[in-house]
Write an enzyme that holds these catalytic residues in place. Structure first.
Site, mmCIF file in Angstrom:
data_model
loop_
_atom_site.group_PDB
_atom_site.id
_atom_site.type_symbol
_atom_site.label_atom_id
_atom_site.label_comp_id
_atom_site.label_asym_id
_atom_site.label_seq_id
_atom_site.Cartn_x
_atom_site.Cartn_y
_atom_site.Cartn_z
ATOM 1 N N SER A 1 -6.621 0.908 -1.476
ATOM 2 C CA SER A 1 -7.787 1.748 -1.405
ATOM 3 C C SER A 1 -8.341 2.151 -2.772
ATOM 4 C CB SER A 1 -7.460 3.008 -0.605
ATOM 5 O OG SER A 1 -6.481 3.787 -1.263
ATOM 6 N N SER B 1 -1.969 0.833 -2.289
ATOM 7 C CA SER B 1 -3.333 1.038 -2.785
ATOM 8 C C SER B 1 -3.522 0.976 -4.288
ATOM 9 C CB SER B 1 -3.883 2.357 -2.270
ATOM 10 O OG SER B 1 -4.257 2.201 -0.930
ATOM 11 N N LYS C 1 -9.354 7.967 -9.682
ATOM 12 C CA LYS C 1 -9.658 7.802 -8.252
ATOM 13 C C LYS C 1 -10.167 9.124 -7.691
ATOM 14 C CE LYS C 1 -7.476 6.007 -3.987
ATOM 15 N NZ LYS C 1 -6.216 5.455 -3.414
HETATM 16 N N1 GLN Z 1 -3.864 -0.199 3.164
HETATM 17 C C1 GLN Z 1 -2.920 0.860 3.369
HETATM 18 C C2 GLN Z 1 -3.493 1.887 4.303
HETATM 19 O O1 GLN Z 1 -4.613 1.734 4.670
HETATM 20 C C3 GLN Z 1 -2.538 1.492 2.062
HETATM 21 C C4 GLN Z 1 -3.408 2.575 1.648
HETATM 22 C C5 GLN Z 1 -2.914 3.341 0.452
HETATM 23 O O2 GLN Z 1 -1.938 2.960 -0.196
HETATM 24 N N2 GLN Z 1 -3.550 4.492 0.230
HETATM 25 O O3 GLN Z 1 -2.870 2.824 4.690
#
Ligand code: GLN
Length: 423
Positions: A103, A127, A28
């Site tokens: 994400s 994410s 990532k």
């Molecule tokens: N969808 C969640 C957020 O937008 C989780 C994101 C993540 O785990 N980085 O914060």
């Protein structure tokens, strides 16, 4: 590569031998790679090249892995669909025309498309698990403190962990073996608590006598087809000797609110470093530093990031701190307590990973609140610092559905054993 999986394709060769020799890994793009740009999916860091490796990257290299690219992601990890990336959306290889989840959408898509054997993502509020569920692969969110965050660009640092993706539970567990363990550069880390030698060895598929708790609150309001697929997968575990009973987590009703207050507050502080002076997109100095900072941030950050910095700054400001941030911390403590209680009567807790199947590309962008609510089943786990895994449960209308298992702190072995009965 029509799916737009990688922001940067780069080949970083690891050592000649090791447990991951011959394996390819997608990383990532918020995990630092020495000499290879690390953008966090943001214009702000479009040209940023880290001078050092994240601890997990050094461990990948030592283990003989070959990194094949930096995977697309929601900007700074803020999103559930990978559509907030400055570098464009990623298509879901398992469900073309749909989002890969977020994400860490590029990481999950890389494994689903066969562009990499394994991948690393980060999970602040789901994410790793969300894109694993949407792309039909396996993703693990480790217990807070099992994996070093050194070199991970911080979003919500009290919530997040780097986690592995694989096509099977055994593959993902093998990658966890490589990245887990204490690191002198991250004081929150500690060694794995293993009964066996390796996490991967726990992938035996043996669920005989396993006690599964099903939190009723995590099924309420979920899509019908998702719930049906979930029960089918649970039935498959039952056929192999597991037993389940319903449990209650009353506090999760407040988890999404608490999570977003805490995550945005931490984000507003963590992202304050991006002023275009030391690194990042420059606003250009024209005799006034305030204007230069403002310009760098106006141009460098996308809408979702700006929204969160503003809300987080507000929640932490004098006069509102007690009303929002402190309350959210109280809710966090309550969520932890609820999980402790539920896990005193069960080995693992099971729910759908996501209450909905993958959205169509473009479908969800206009309604941030609706998108935040899609995190209902994943964020409680981060608030409670616990480990969880998402494993493919089946499909509804041809779209992948994930089953989430949550375990006690440092109980990854148990999760791996249970989930390996399914994939
Ligand atoms: N969808 C969640 C957020 O937008 C989780 C994101 C993540 O785990 N980085 O914060």
């Amino acid at each position: 590569m029509s799916e737009n999986i990688f922001i940067t394709e780069a080949r970083i060769e690891g050592d000649d031998d090791g447990p991951l020799a011959g394996k390819t890994v997608a990383v990532k793009d918020n995990i630092s790679t020495e000499g290879v740009r690390t953008t966090c999916g943001s214009r702000m860091l479009e040209d940023y090249v880290p001078p050092y490796d994240a601890t997990v990257v050094s461990r990948l290299k030592d283990a003989g892995a070959t990194i094949v690219g930096k995977a697309n992601m929601d900007e700074f990890g803020m999103g559930t669909t990978t559509e907030t990336s400055h570098f464009g959306e990623t298509d879901n290889p398992a469900a073309p025309g749909h989002v890969p989840g977020g994400s860490s959408g590029g990481s999950a898509a890389a494994v689903a498309a066969g562009e990499a054997d394994l991948a690393l993502g980060s999970d602040t509020g789901g994410s790793v698990r969300c894109p694993a569920a949407f792309c039909g692969v396996v993703g693990i969110k480790p217990t807070y403190g099992l994996v070093s965050r050194y070199g991970l660009v911080a979003y919500g640092n009290s919530l997040e962990q780097i986690g592995p993706f694989g096509e099977t539970v055994e593959d993902a567990a093998g990658l966890l073996d490589v990245i887990a363990g204490s690191d002198e550069r991250d004081a929150t880390t500690r060694p794995p608590q293993l009964e066996g030698e390796r996490y991967a060895d726990a992938a035996t598929g043996d669920v005989d006598g396993l006690q599964i708790g099903v939190p009723t609150e995590l099924l309420e309001g979920a899509d019908e087809g998702v719930v049906e697929t979930f029960w089918d997968a649970l039935g498959a575990l039952e056929d192999r000797g597991a037993e389940y009973h319903e449990v209650s987590l009353p506090s999760v009703e407040h988890a999404v609110e608490a999570y977003y207050v805490i995550a945005m507050s931490e984000a507003s502080s963590n992202l304050a470093r991006f002023d275009g002076v030391r690194y990042g997109h420059s606003g250009g100095y024209d005799g006034n530093w305030n204007e230069a900072f403002a310009k760098a941030r106006e141009e460098g950050f996308g809408d979702e990031v700006k929204r969160r910095i503003l809300l987080g700054t507000y929640a932490l400001s004098a006069g509102y701190h007690d009303k929002y941030y402190k309350k959210a911390q109280d809710a966090r403590a309550w969520v932890k307590q609820d999980f402790d209680e539920a896990l005193s009567e069960a080995d693992v807790l099971a729910s759908p990973t996501m209450p909905v199947p993958p959205f169509e590309l473009g479908e969800s962008l206009d309604d941030p609140l609706q998108l935040y609510l899609a995190d209902a089943n994943t964020v409680p786990v981060n608030l409670a610092d616990l480990p969880a895994i998402s494993v493919p449960a089946g499909e509804t209308d041809g779209l992948p559905v994930g089953l989430q298992l949550v375990g006690p702190a440092f109980g990854e072995e148990q999760l791996i054993r249970a989930a390996s009965a399914l994939a």
